[in-house]
Design a protein around this motif. Structure first.
Motif, PDB file in Angstrom:
ATOM      1  N   ALA A 121     -20.366   9.488   3.727  1.00 29.34           N
ATOM      2  CA  ALA A 121     -18.958   9.458   4.106  1.00 29.34           C
ATOM      3  C   ALA A 121     -18.161   8.941   2.918  1.00 29.34           C
ATOM      4  CB  ALA A 121     -18.731   8.563   5.325  1.00 29.34           C
ATOM      5  N   PRO A 122     -17.084   9.632   2.544  1.00 29.53           N
ATOM      6  CA  PRO A 122     -16.277   9.167   1.407  1.00 29.53           C
ATOM      7  C   PRO A 122     -15.467   7.938   1.787  1.00 29.53           C
ATOM      8  CG  PRO A 122     -15.213  11.018   2.469  1.00 29.53           C
ATOM      9  CD  PRO A 122     -16.538  10.843   3.164  1.00 29.53           C
ATOM     10  N   GLY A 123     -15.044   7.209   0.785  1.00 32.51           N
ATOM     11  CA  GLY A 123     -14.136   6.103   1.039  1.00 32.51           C
ATOM     12  C   GLY A 123     -12.773   6.622   1.464  1.00 32.51           C
ATOM     13  N   VAL A 124     -12.021   5.787   2.161  1.00 33.16           N
ATOM     14  CA  VAL A 124     -10.666   6.139   2.593  1.00 33.16           C
ATOM     15  C   VAL A 124      -9.697   5.449   1.644  1.00 33.16           C
ATOM     16  CG1 VAL A 124      -8.993   6.039   4.474  1.00 33.16           C
ATOM     17  CG2 VAL A 124     -11.429   6.340   4.978  1.00 33.16           C
ATOM     18  N   PRO A 125      -8.948   6.192   0.836  1.00 32.00           N
ATOM     19  CA  PRO A 125      -8.050   5.564  -0.143  1.00 32.00           C
ATOM     20  C   PRO A 125      -6.941   4.761   0.550  1.00 32.00           C
ATOM     21  CG  PRO A 125      -8.391   7.895  -0.640  1.00 32.00           C
ATOM     22  CD  PRO A 125      -8.929   7.663   0.739  1.00 32.00           C
ATOM     23  N   VAL A 126      -6.837   3.510   0.198  1.00 32.78           N
ATOM     24  CA  VAL A 126      -5.794   2.642   0.746  1.00 32.78           C
ATOM     25  C   VAL A 126      -5.324   1.694  -0.352  1.00 32.78           C
ATOM     26  CG1 VAL A 126      -6.629   2.697   3.134  1.00 32.78           C
ATOM     27  CG2 VAL A 126      -7.511   0.968   1.553  1.00 32.78           C
ATOM     28  N   ALA A 127      -4.189   1.084  -0.113  1.00 33.42           N
ATOM     29  CA  ALA A 127      -3.695   0.034  -0.999  1.00 33.42           C
ATOM     30  C   ALA A 127      -4.321  -1.279  -0.542  1.00 33.42           C
ATOM     31  CB  ALA A 127      -2.172  -0.046  -0.946  1.00 33.42           C
ATOM     32  N   VAL A 128      -5.279  -1.781  -1.310  1.00 38.48           N
ATOM     33  CA  VAL A 128      -6.051  -2.961  -0.897  1.00 38.48           C
ATOM     34  C   VAL A 128      -5.234  -4.226  -1.123  1.00 38.48           C
ATOM     35  CG1 VAL A 128      -8.123  -4.327  -1.326  1.00 38.48           C
ATOM     36  CG2 VAL A 128      -8.245  -1.823  -1.364  1.00 38.48           C
ATOM     37  N   LYS A 129      -5.113  -5.021  -0.070  1.00 35.35           N
ATOM     38  CA  LYS A 129      -4.498  -6.347  -0.186  1.00 35.35           C
ATOM     39  C   LYS A 129      -5.558  -7.433  -0.289  1.00 35.35           C
ATOM     40  CE  LYS A 129      -0.021  -5.604   2.033  1.00 35.35           C
ATOM     41  NZ  LYS A 129       0.907  -6.054   3.109  1.00 35.35           N
ATOM     42  N   ASP A 130      -6.677  -7.253   0.450  1.00 31.44           N
ATOM     43  CA  ASP A 130      -7.710  -8.278   0.507  1.00 31.44           C
ATOM     44  C   ASP A 130      -8.988  -7.629   1.027  1.00 31.44           C
ATOM     45  OD1 ASP A 130      -9.375 -10.394   1.050  1.00 31.44           O
ATOM     46  OD2 ASP A 130      -7.904 -11.554   2.183  1.00 31.44           O
ATOM     47  N   PRO A 131     -10.049  -7.532   0.204  1.00 30.20           N
ATOM     48  CA  PRO A 131     -11.282  -6.881   0.667  1.00 30.20           C
ATOM     49  C   PRO A 131     -12.149  -7.740   1.578  1.00 30.20           C
ATOM     50  CG  PRO A 131     -11.587  -7.694  -1.556  1.00 30.20           C
ATOM     51  CD  PRO A 131     -10.144  -7.969  -1.201  1.00 30.20           C
ATOM     52  N   ILE A 132     -11.825  -9.028   1.713  1.00 38.22           N
ATOM     53  CA  ILE A 132     -12.660  -9.921   2.514  1.00 38.22           C
ATOM     54  C   ILE A 132     -12.627  -9.480   3.980  1.00 38.22           C
ATOM     55  CG2 ILE A 132     -12.986 -12.303   3.286  1.00 38.22           C
ATOM     56  CD1 ILE A 132     -11.709 -13.192   0.651  1.00 38.22           C
ATOM     57  N   GLY A 133     -13.803  -9.307   4.552  1.00 38.68           N
ATOM     58  CA  GLY A 133     -13.910  -8.918   5.957  1.00 38.68           C
ATOM     59  C   GLY A 133     -14.002  -7.421   6.182  1.00 38.68           C
ATOM     60  N   SER A 134     -13.750  -6.612   5.150  1.00 31.71           N
ATOM     61  CA  SER A 134     -13.795  -5.163   5.352  1.00 31.71           C
ATOM     62  C   SER A 134     -15.217  -4.689   5.647  1.00 31.71           C
ATOM     63  CB  SER A 134     -13.214  -4.432   4.140  1.00 31.71           C
ATOM     64  OG  SER A 134     -13.910  -4.764   2.958  1.00 31.71           O
ATOM     65  N   GLY A 135     -16.212  -5.286   4.993  1.00 31.21           N
ATOM     66  CA  GLY A 135     -17.600  -4.922   5.274  1.00 31.21           C
ATOM     67  C   GLY A 135     -18.026  -5.297   6.681  1.00 31.21           C
ATOM     68  N   CYS A 190     -16.193   3.657   7.756  1.00 28.90           N
ATOM     69  CA  CYS A 190     -15.475   3.597   6.477  1.00 28.90           C
ATOM     70  C   CYS A 190     -13.977   3.409   6.702  1.00 28.90           C
ATOM     71  CB  CYS A 190     -15.733   4.863   5.669  1.00 28.90           C
ATOM     72  SG  CYS A 190     -17.364   4.946   4.903  1.00 28.90           S
ATOM     73  N   ALA A 191     -13.430   4.119   7.671  1.00 30.68           N
ATOM     74  CA  ALA A 191     -12.006   3.997   7.956  1.00 30.68           C
ATOM     75  C   ALA A 191     -11.658   2.614   8.487  1.00 30.68           C
ATOM     76  CB  ALA A 191     -11.578   5.067   8.956  1.00 30.68           C
ATOM     77  N   THR A 192     -12.519   2.053   9.316  1.00 32.97           N
ATOM     78  CA  THR A 192     -12.269   0.721   9.872  1.00 32.97           C
ATOM     79  C   THR A 192     -12.297  -0.332   8.774  1.00 32.97           C
ATOM     80  OG1 THR A 192     -13.313   1.424  11.943  1.00 32.97           O
ATOM     81  CG2 THR A 192     -12.980  -0.937  11.629  1.00 32.97           C
ATOM     82  N   GLY A 193     -13.278  -0.252   7.882  1.00 29.86           N
ATOM     83  CA  GLY A 193     -13.326  -1.182   6.758  1.00 29.86           C
ATOM     84  C   GLY A 193     -12.121  -1.054   5.862  1.00 29.86           C
ATOM     85  N   ALA A 194     -11.693   0.178   5.594  1.00 28.51           N
ATOM     86  CA  ALA A 194     -10.519   0.399   4.745  1.00 28.51           C
ATOM     87  C   ALA A 194      -9.261  -0.168   5.390  1.00 28.51           C
ATOM     88  CB  ALA A 194     -10.351   1.891   4.480  1.00 28.51           C
ATOM     89  N   LEU A 195      -9.136   0.004   6.708  1.00 29.36           N
ATOM     90  CA  LEU A 195      -7.961  -0.512   7.410  1.00 29.36           C
ATOM     91  C   LEU A 195      -7.857  -2.024   7.263  1.00 29.36           C
ATOM     92  CD1 LEU A 195      -5.566  -0.013   9.345  1.00 29.36           C
ATOM     93  CD2 LEU A 195      -7.177  -0.310  11.244  1.00 29.36           C
ATOM     94  N   VAL A 196      -8.964  -2.725   7.427  1.00 25.41           N
ATOM     95  CA  VAL A 196      -8.953  -4.183   7.309  1.00 25.41           C
ATOM     96  C   VAL A 196      -8.585  -4.611   5.888  1.00 25.41           C
ATOM     97  CG1 VAL A 196     -10.458  -6.221   7.337  1.00 25.41           C
ATOM     98  CG2 VAL A 196     -10.473  -4.624   9.255  1.00 25.41           C
ATOM     99  N   ALA A 197      -9.000  -3.826   4.892  1.00 22.79           N
ATOM    100  CA  ALA A 197      -8.694  -4.172   3.496  1.00 22.79           C
ATOM    101  C   ALA A 197      -7.215  -4.058   3.172  1.00 22.79           C
ATOM    102  CB  ALA A 197      -9.497  -3.278   2.555  1.00 22.79           C
ATOM    103  N   THR A 198      -6.445  -3.396   4.028  1.00 23.41           N
ATOM    104  CA  THR A 198      -4.997  -3.285   3.778  1.00 23.41           C
ATOM    105  C   THR A 198      -4.236  -4.497   4.280  1.00 23.41           C
ATOM    106  OG1 THR A 198      -4.535  -2.139   5.878  1.00 23.41           O
ATOM    107  CG2 THR A 198      -5.153  -0.772   3.976  1.00 23.41           C
TER     108      THR A 198
END
Length: 294
Positions: A225-239, A264-272
């Protein structure tokens, strides 16, 4: 869908302030937000930070029945730093309350009743919690190992012991390379994932690759599954959010490829969002997946 998360709950001390954290706590919160029933087996100190953590998880709809309190050790704390490349480093206090999670009939019965038990290597750094984890895993139906190598808080011997108890393994590509080196094996995908599956009798191996997405090996087949491009604010907790979504899909019998894309989408959402446990709904995840590519 009933899941138990075992291990650390703590305060992440970030440049912008402190946030509730610890992978098991994060996974439990995200499972609850995705509509699953989740319980946390952990320990906090008999101090104000511990009380505040209990109030936090109650505010997120989680029960505190299996969270112990220690008179002798403080609530856990981690100082987290994020660099320009969005890589995170951690300074983890010890000893703290979650190093001393006690065994008992009630948490063991809860682990036996649950559809899955989620655990990591960090909570096994001290003998007390490690022995409690062993007893829970003896009763667990599905054992989900979220590796989370945090030097110097693990040993090859302990991680190998946990691998031998695992059904579903989740790790990142850096952790995969380190573990394969222990056994004199190359980290190339998917051969490394297949080797782990066969050597440890696993049902599945999932490897996360940051912005590049994730891979899942199960049933002698590789899913990507490819990554979902997002504007990352904080990667902590995305995994942790990724794992919560993947586990929900796994237990629901969702097609592995679809479950991986949702994860992948759920992790990307949290990183925003800042912090490891921002509030979101399944609708928010679906909306992100439906968004036109950036």
């Amino acid at each position: 869908m009933s899941i138990v998360c075992f291990g650390e709950m703590l305060w992440d001390v970030l440049p912008g302030g402190r946030q509730p954290g610890g992978a098991p706590l994060n996974v439990a919160v995200h499972l609850r937000q995705l509509g699953c029933s989740a319980d946390l087996i952990s320990c906090v100190g008999e101090d104000e930070p511990g009380t505040e953590l209990l109030h936090f998880i109650q505010s997120r709809g989680l029960d505190t029945t299996f969270i112990q309190r220690s008179k002798h050790y403080p609530t856990g704390r981690v100082t987290a730093s994020v660099d320009a490349a969005q890589d995170v480093t951690y300074q983890i206090d010890q000893p703290v309350a979650w190093d001393y999670i006690r065994p008992g009939a009630a948490p063991e019965q809860r682990a036996e009743q649950a559809e899955a038990v989620v655990f990591g290597s960090l909570a096994a750094r001290q003998p007390d919690s490690r022995q409690t984890l062993r007893r829970l895993l003896e009763r667990a139906r599905l054992k989900v190992f979220d590796v989370n190598l945090r030097p110097p808080h693990y040993t090859r011997a302990v991680v190998t012991e946990l691998l031998a108890q695992t059904n579903l393994l989740k790790l990142n590509h850096h952790e995969l390379a380190e573990i394969m080196a222990w056994f004199g094996k190359e980290p190339e995908l998917p051969a490394a994932m297949q080797w782990l599956t066969e050597n440890f009798g696993l049902q599945a191996v999932c490897v996360t690759c940051g912005a590049a997405g994730a891979l899942l090996w199960t049933g002698n087949h590789l899913y990507r599954a490819p990554g979902v491009p997002v504007a990352v604010k904080d990667p902590i907790g995305s995994g942790d959010a990724f794992l919560a979504a993947l586990l929900k899909g796994w237990l629901a019998g969702t097609h592995p490829g679809q479950a991986l894309r949702l994860a992948c989408a759920t992790g990307a959402l949290v990183a925003t969002h800042p912090g490891a446990t921002p509030a979101f709904t399944e609708h928010d995840v679906q909306a992100l997946m439906a968004r036109p590519a950036m």
